[in-house]
Write a protein that holds these residues in place. Structure first.
Motif, PDB file in Angstrom:
ATOM      1  N   LEU A 138      36.408  31.288  40.180  1.00 49.95           N
ATOM      2  CA  LEU A 138      37.062  30.438  39.186  1.00 49.95           C
ATOM      3  C   LEU A 138      36.433  30.560  37.799  1.00 49.95           C
ATOM      4  O   LEU A 138      36.962  30.058  36.825  1.00 49.95           O
ATOM      5  N   VAL A 195      35.552  33.596  36.405  1.00 48.62           N
ATOM      6  CA  VAL A 195      35.825  34.880  35.764  1.00 48.62           C
ATOM      7  C   VAL A 195      36.985  34.685  34.797  1.00 48.62           C
ATOM      8  O   VAL A 195      38.021  34.140  35.161  1.00 48.62           O
ATOM      9  N   GLY A 196      36.801  35.107  33.541  1.00 48.19           N
ATOM     10  CA  GLY A 196      37.854  34.963  32.543  1.00 48.19           C
ATOM     11  C   GLY A 196      39.067  35.808  32.908  1.00 48.19           C
ATOM     12  O   GLY A 196      38.959  36.784  33.654  1.00 48.19           O
ATOM     13  N   PHE A 197      40.232  35.411  32.371  1.00 51.99           N
ATOM     14  CA  PHE A 197      41.477  36.073  32.742  1.00 51.99           C
ATOM     15  C   PHE A 197      41.440  37.558  32.376  1.00 51.99           C
ATOM     16  O   PHE A 197      41.794  38.418  33.180  1.00 51.99           O
ATOM     17  N   MET A 242      39.189  39.491  34.642  1.00 52.90           N
ATOM     18  CA  MET A 242      39.795  39.601  35.965  1.00 52.90           C
ATOM     19  C   MET A 242      40.841  40.719  35.973  1.00 52.90           C
ATOM     20  O   MET A 242      40.902  41.522  36.908  1.00 52.90           O
TER      21      MET A 242
END
Lengths: 449, 449
Positions: free
Chosen positions: A258, A260-262, A265
């Motif tokens: 949860l 990890v940045g978008f 990811m």
């Protein structure tokens, strides 16, 4: 009288648990604010439970006086981890907050990479001379407890060159006669690790010998520090997480899901997906070669997904079993022929099982779904036995091929000094898909066409 | 002078290492023979490093006198593990070799299942009374070292009902004034685990708090034993191995890869392969529904493997990431909507990326492989832009669907109290294959036909 509302601590307890829950979604300012709201004892526990990256971010948002206080409460290996998680331009500022001796210790630790024994170890351990008496040793160790030694429960006996000659537990000292020499009490048959040993190998040493603590030596046998089992628990979890994420077909996330940045990811997952997609495009080219056969007998296309899935499933089974066996040290590079022999038989047995079921399916559908106009023509036409034979032979060959490829790939990667876990389930499936098509259409042209 | 040949121990060392290497392929008699060939010190180390199952088998092949000797050298929790790995009819014989006190301890341990805190704990720990003085406590602990207490480094302070009221480390006792009371020195803010807590949850407690040791309490708060970090290293490795094997699409092997018998291996792998194969048969039925379209436009069949692989790959990525996040406690059941929102966006982004590449591929092939007779007709015919659009739209939809299904399945399994790791890469791929076909042929009929 002892209900939850009466417990004066309950309010605070919930706060700490709430902060832990909310942490992943809080921005840096809100984290500091929540942290300051904790009681000192809760804050201390909370701070020590944070991962290195979170701890570094929190610390950088505190005033310098508090930074110094929190830093000094950490063991040197934890400070080194924290600095490694700190942007380079901020490291100097934090290092300046430490005393000279600690700064020197931490400089030595930072020379090691995070994932080797030297990067895990604590340089503060209890040391003794071999010719001290047991009584001298005990009172010396009692004095060392006042300094910040991680553990006095094992004391390491060093010679003048700082080389490790033996280990003695505090308990052994207490059971020995007071005038005996440490030399007579110490154990000399030692399990040790090298400072540049990979952390996965260190974890294997702990698991094999059931250790609580292991001394770390440099290439010349000089003692550099100790690694303790609590750190190894984290190592084993991290390494397994990396392997699992790779087996699933993405790059290792290196952070809780949860958090990890978008964009990060997308990068870690998109990379492999693109490689697999481009590789899988070969199936479109392979199929194009058989376009005439499909035009003539559209029936052929029906079984394509089924046949390919056999290769993918048997292949990912074999590869994950071998990847894990290699990671645990149960199978080594030189065992490849044994594994391959085993998997060839396994593929044959599994392929025969699935091929048999496939044959039964063709027969069953043929009889269940009659062609009402002509009872001799069923679901799969008058040549349904040949259709069944094609499916069976293809399934058997694809199962053997998938199993062998899946079992071999981790060894090939290991030989190339890559991580065997890169042999992910999706990669193996993609690799065997093109061959699966060739096998199927070749079988069809030999049997059916 | 210090070359390998000069080391008198080298011969024996190689023997022990050789035996360890050959172990998996030796039959029971050869194992006993090899074991007897070791020096006593080597044999002792070797015996303590064996897994419970191997240890039980070796022990059962030794004469009773030796059995007694080896059994008495083991900690109670290890004896309990060994008995659990022993056939029921042999257990009584081994239990009879122990003294009464130990037999009682082990009976209590055997009441717990292997994979809960009670099954991991050692019932021998150092205990103190709160109103003892520090000096009394130290000399009492020194006496306890003579009995077989696993660790005196933490002493547990119990009240008259055997309830845990505090912990004190040996180090804290040594730093305290001799006439202080244990009550004043002990720590009361304790991390504990319940005796029936699952071992995976116990491992999470160790990882979160960086512990070396944790006390185990029953439901009434009475202390039952301690679990140490060295046991947790094994637990974390075992649990990760199980998860990895399940993620790869087989049942957990429960033994080192090379030691699993062929028949057992077939059972553990064949079961899932059959389920997946039967499930995947639905694709043949789904394809049969589109047989007319394929007969009319054989081109359609070309992209089937490519489209399906997108669903399988994006799905297995999402499911393994979520499975691991749940196992690590990073994501809980109630986070499902957050995960699903994230994965919906992720699927859309990844689908757009792959869909774009798919479109480029159709355009590129169209222009690279001209139809020499008519330059307007390329590889994919005059409607190649529509073919490209069909592929792109299908890839996007299948990526979103695969990602969402993969992310959701572990939560559904967890809700059904099944192991989330059952959401294996092959299972997710199989589940989304049928839907993938429906999506693709629907898109084709809307855009192309």
């Amino acid at each position: 009288m002892t209900s939850i509302e009466d417990d004066p601590l309950q309010g605070q307890r919930v706060m700490a648990a709430d902060l832990r829950d909310a942490w992943p979604v809080l921005d840096p300012e809100a984290r500091v604010e929540g942290f300051r709201y904790l009681t000192t004892a809760d804050a201390e526990e909370f701070f020590h439970e944070l991962q290195a990256l979170d701890r570094a971010q929190l610390l950088l948002n505190l005033p310098a006086v508090e930074q110094r206080w929190w830093l000094r409460g950490l063991a040197p290996d934890d400070v080194a981890d924290l600095l490694q998680a700190t942007p380079l331009e901020e490291r100097g500022k934090l290092l300046a907050l430490l005393d000279d001796a600690t700064r020197k210790e931490i400089g030595a630790l930072l020379a090691y990479s995070e994932d080797e024994a030297g990067g895990l170890m604590n340089p503060r351990y209890a040391r003794l001379r071999a010719d001290a008496s047991v009584d001298e040793a005990i009172s010396y160790l009692r004095r060392q407890t006042r300094e910040r030694v991680e553990s006095i429960y094992y004391a390491y006996v060093l010679d003048e060159q700082q080389k490790l000659v033996g280990v003695v537990s505090f308990r052994q000292l207490m059971m020995a006669r007071g005038d005996a020499r440490v030399r007579e009490v110490m154990v000399t048959d030692l399990v040790t690790v090298q400072d540049e040993m990979d952390q996965e190998a260190v974890a294997r040493v702990f698991a094999q010998h059931n250790l609580m603590c292991v001394p770390v030596l440099d290439a010349d046998g000089r003692m550099k520090g100790i690694v303790t089992a609590d750190d190894i628990v984290d190592v084993v979890r991290e390494e397994a997480t990396e392997d699992i994420q790779k087996i699933g077909g993405s790059a290792a996330l290196d952070a809780p899901y949860l958090q990890v940045g978008f964009r990060d990811m997308i990068r870690k997952r998109g990379g492999w997906l693109v490689v697999l997609f481009v590789g899988e495009m070969l199936t479109a080219s392979a199929m194009a070669n058989y376009q005439k056969e499909i035009e003539a007998t559209a029936l052929l296309a029906l079984f394509v997904p089924l046949i390919l899935s056999v290769g993918g499933n048997s292949g990912s089974q074999a590869s994950t079993l071998v990847v894990r066996a290699i990671a645990l040290g149960e199978v080594r590079l030189r065992d490849w022929w044994r594994v391959l022999g085993r998997e060839a038989l396994m593929g044959l047995a599994l392929g025969t099982l699935l091929g048999g079921i496939g044959f039964l399916r063709v027969i069953a559908w043929q009889h269940l779904f009659h062609n009402v106009d002509d009872p001799h023509l069923g679901y799969y036409g008058e040549h349904y036995l040949l259709v069944g034979a094609t499916v069976t032979v293809s399934v058997m060959c694809v199962a053997v091929w998938g199993t062998l490829s899946g079992a071999l790939l981790p060894f090939v990667l290991k030989l190339m000094r890559l991580d065997p876990a890169t042999a992910s389930a999706p990669l193996v499936a993609t690799l065997v898909d093109v061959t699966g098509l060739v096998i199927y259409f070749t079988a069809a042209s030999l049997i059916l066409l």
